[in-house]
Motif scaffolding. Sequence first.
Motif, PDB file in Angstrom:
ATOM      1  N   GLU A 209      -4.881   2.400   0.739  1.00 40.26           N
ATOM      2  CA  GLU A 209      -4.279   1.233   1.388  1.00 40.26           C
ATOM      3  C   GLU A 209      -3.279   0.518   0.491  1.00 40.26           C
ATOM      4  O   GLU A 209      -2.853  -0.598   0.801  1.00 40.26           O
ATOM      5  CB  GLU A 209      -5.389   0.258   1.826  1.00 40.26           C
ATOM      6  N   THR A 210      -2.890   1.151  -0.599  1.00 37.51           N
ATOM      7  CA  THR A 210      -1.958   0.529  -1.543  1.00 37.51           C
ATOM      8  C   THR A 210      -0.577   1.150  -1.391  1.00 37.51           C
ATOM      9  O   THR A 210      -0.436   2.379  -1.412  1.00 37.51           O
ATOM     10  CB  THR A 210      -2.444   0.718  -2.992  1.00 37.51           C
ATOM     11  N   HIS A 211       0.431   0.322  -1.227  1.00 38.12           N
ATOM     12  CA  HIS A 211       1.804   0.822  -1.163  1.00 38.12           C
ATOM     13  C   HIS A 211       2.295   1.061  -2.584  1.00 38.12           C
ATOM     14  O   HIS A 211       2.383   0.134  -3.398  1.00 38.12           O
ATOM     15  CB  HIS A 211       2.723  -0.179  -0.467  1.00 38.12           C
ATOM     16  N   LEU A 212       2.616   2.306  -2.879  1.00 36.70           N
ATOM     17  CA  LEU A 212       3.079   2.664  -4.220  1.00 36.70           C
ATOM     18  C   LEU A 212       4.594   2.778  -4.232  1.00 36.70           C
ATOM     19  O   LEU A 212       5.165   3.610  -3.507  1.00 36.70           O
ATOM     20  CB  LEU A 212       2.448   3.982  -4.660  1.00 36.70           C
TER      21      LEU A 212
ATOM     22  N   ALA B 290       0.575  -2.233  -8.458  1.00 40.35           N
ATOM     23  CA  ALA B 290       0.641  -2.379  -6.998  1.00 40.35           C
ATOM     24  C   ALA B 290      -0.691  -2.768  -6.376  1.00 40.35           C
ATOM     25  O   ALA B 290      -0.738  -3.144  -5.204  1.00 40.35           O
ATOM     26  CB  ALA B 290       1.130  -1.074  -6.375  1.00 40.35           C
ATOM     27  N   LEU B 291      -1.791  -2.696  -7.123  1.00 37.35           N
ATOM     28  CA  LEU B 291      -3.104  -2.984  -6.561  1.00 37.35           C
ATOM     29  C   LEU B 291      -3.242  -4.454  -6.171  1.00 37.35           C
ATOM     30  O   LEU B 291      -2.732  -5.339  -6.856  1.00 37.35           O
ATOM     31  CB  LEU B 291      -4.201  -2.612  -7.559  1.00 37.35           C
ATOM     32  N   ARG B 292      -3.972  -4.687  -5.086  1.00 42.19           N
ATOM     33  CA  ARG B 292      -4.237  -6.035  -4.606  1.00 42.19           C
ATOM     34  C   ARG B 292      -5.734  -6.194  -4.341  1.00 42.19           C
ATOM     35  O   ARG B 292      -6.429  -5.233  -4.009  1.00 42.19           O
ATOM     36  CB  ARG B 292      -3.444  -6.325  -3.318  1.00 42.19           C
TER      37      ARG B 292
ATOM     38  N   LEU C 145      -5.448   5.838  -3.633  1.00 44.53           N
ATOM     39  CA  LEU C 145      -5.293   4.440  -3.226  1.00 44.53           C
ATOM     40  C   LEU C 145      -4.836   4.417  -1.770  1.00 44.53           C
ATOM     41  O   LEU C 145      -3.653   4.238  -1.469  1.00 44.53           O
ATOM     42  CB  LEU C 145      -4.276   3.731  -4.130  1.00 44.53           C
TER      43      LEU C 145
ATOM     44  N   GLN D 257      -8.497  -4.083  -1.919  1.00 41.05           N
ATOM     45  CA  GLN D 257      -8.087  -2.734  -1.567  1.00 41.05           C
ATOM     46  C   GLN D 257      -9.079  -1.702  -2.108  1.00 41.05           C
ATOM     47  O   GLN D 257      -9.650  -1.881  -3.185  1.00 41.05           O
ATOM     48  CB  GLN D 257      -6.684  -2.445  -2.111  1.00 41.05           C
TER      49      GLN D 257
END
Length: 608
Positions: free
Chosen positions: A417-420, A367-369, A415, A372
Amino acid sequence: MPDSLNMLIAKLDEILADLEAAVTGRDHDIDAVAPEHRRGARNLVRYTALRGQDVRELQNDLMDLGASSLASPEANVRAKVQAARNVLAALRGDPGPWDLTTIDDDLDAGDEILDRNARNLFGPPRAGRHTRIMVTLPSQAADDPALVADLITAGMDVARINCAHDNPDAWRQMIAHVRDASAAAGREVLVSMDVPGPKLRTGPITDGPAVGRARVRRDEAGHLLAKSSLWLVPADLETPPAPAPATSDARPTLTVQVDPAWLGQRRPEDAIRLRDNRGRRRRFIVAALETGGALAYGSRNAYIADGTLLDSDGRTTRAGGIPPVPRRLLLRPGDRLVLTDDLTPVEPPAPGETARIGCTLAEAVAALRTGQPVLLDDGAIEATVESVASGEATLLITRTKPGGQRLGAEKGINLPETHLPLPALTAEDQSLLPFIAAHADAVAVSFLRSVADIDHVLEALDQIPAPGLGLILKIETGPGFRELPSMLLAAMRRARVGVMIARGDLAVEVGFERLSEVPRQILALCEAAHVPAIWATQVLETLAKTGQPSRAEITDAATAQRADCVMLNKGPYIVEAIRALDDILARMGRVQRKSRTLLRPIHSWADQ
């Protein structure tokens, strides 16, 4: 004056209209909550509508006239605004009758409803204080009913069991001890159980050498204060080694497993000779034979490896049972770290190589971008995603302590700011729910971020079914804080519901600089919903661990009185911590009700 009064009254009328429009806009959600939460749901919606506006100038104008400043409106928002309007109307000379019919009972109604809901979730409060005390039970509570009785006598109101530790047999014993001790004390003590939730942790690192250190302690002038010590126990794989006996100065004792026959031949004053892992000769003297082993002291440091030869009177044995030294990765700002979904133990990098470490949740890596933030080890290390590839992401380290920070295995990863794409309940969590429903009074659920997560939890509880089980929402992520109003409305479909402010992870997620305001905002939101809240993480932690509190944590404990329950974690001085917190909460309860100061008489100022 009349013109300014007219303007202020018009502004309050506008606010009152906004509040009712907000309620109308959430009618569907309000109608879905349990009947006992209907009034709280309406008040919650009004509170979020009010706090969505900047009313600071209005507050100042109201204070100048001696009217309510709209401060502390949480318990009954509409009543607070209407009361301010009534005062202004009286100042304007309006003949009345004043509009009291739209106020939900009176300004005390919210407090009464919140007290009722807190009693339903946490049980009755102890005499002399409103705020309950929740205590995390240590593992030994399963085998020590006297310890549990001491916790209850000291002031524990709710026993917390963390299902990330121990097992169902131990939990069953803990709960039985709580029920028995509660009955003996003549007061109700409830049980709450936390499901583990998804484990977002760093992966394994290859072990270092199996070497232990027996240490001396010296003063600044080099004089010996405490000798190095060995705790020699039989190498019996069927029986775990006996714990090392406590020493008066709490110096560490190295536990070494040896041949049982060799150990049986030892006597006080026997000399044990060895060459340590550096090739240096060392000598220890057997000081005492105790149940489970022999205690020996030396006058120098010794590094003892698995397999080190020990000699006493010509009889030898090999040292065993020494665990490997944990290895860690040294990271500095500007370094790169590859976070991977491969959980194969990694080697610390050679000079010039990029460090790698696994992540226990492959979904998180995927999910990481780029760009982030990634926070490691409770925020001790900050990084930014520099690039992503299949199964891994390269992080740029941006902050550590001066000189760098070592990162070990099993350390937390945040995380913010990461949508999990993870469910609120893991498969393990769901498997524990039937046990919790059968034995406990409430379940606490971690990692809640959205209404969809609440729906998932409610559906799981309905499938058991567990209609009477209390539900505690642990708020520990940035999305969980931002979505809390809607999440509360969804959770209020259950009769018994509360919120835990998990300040540890929450501080990492929202930033330590915001820790002064975010927990207070959560408290206010819960009060508006008439939903009880738990103040958690490191309350009186130094006292519980060392027996001596810090000044800062006493102030923190006093602030915690604004919650409906305060959580203490385990420690060797936990009974003393409970007694101290009981006293603090009782004292603060006489001068503070939520965010409202109560002006009790201060007798120490009398006759000055």
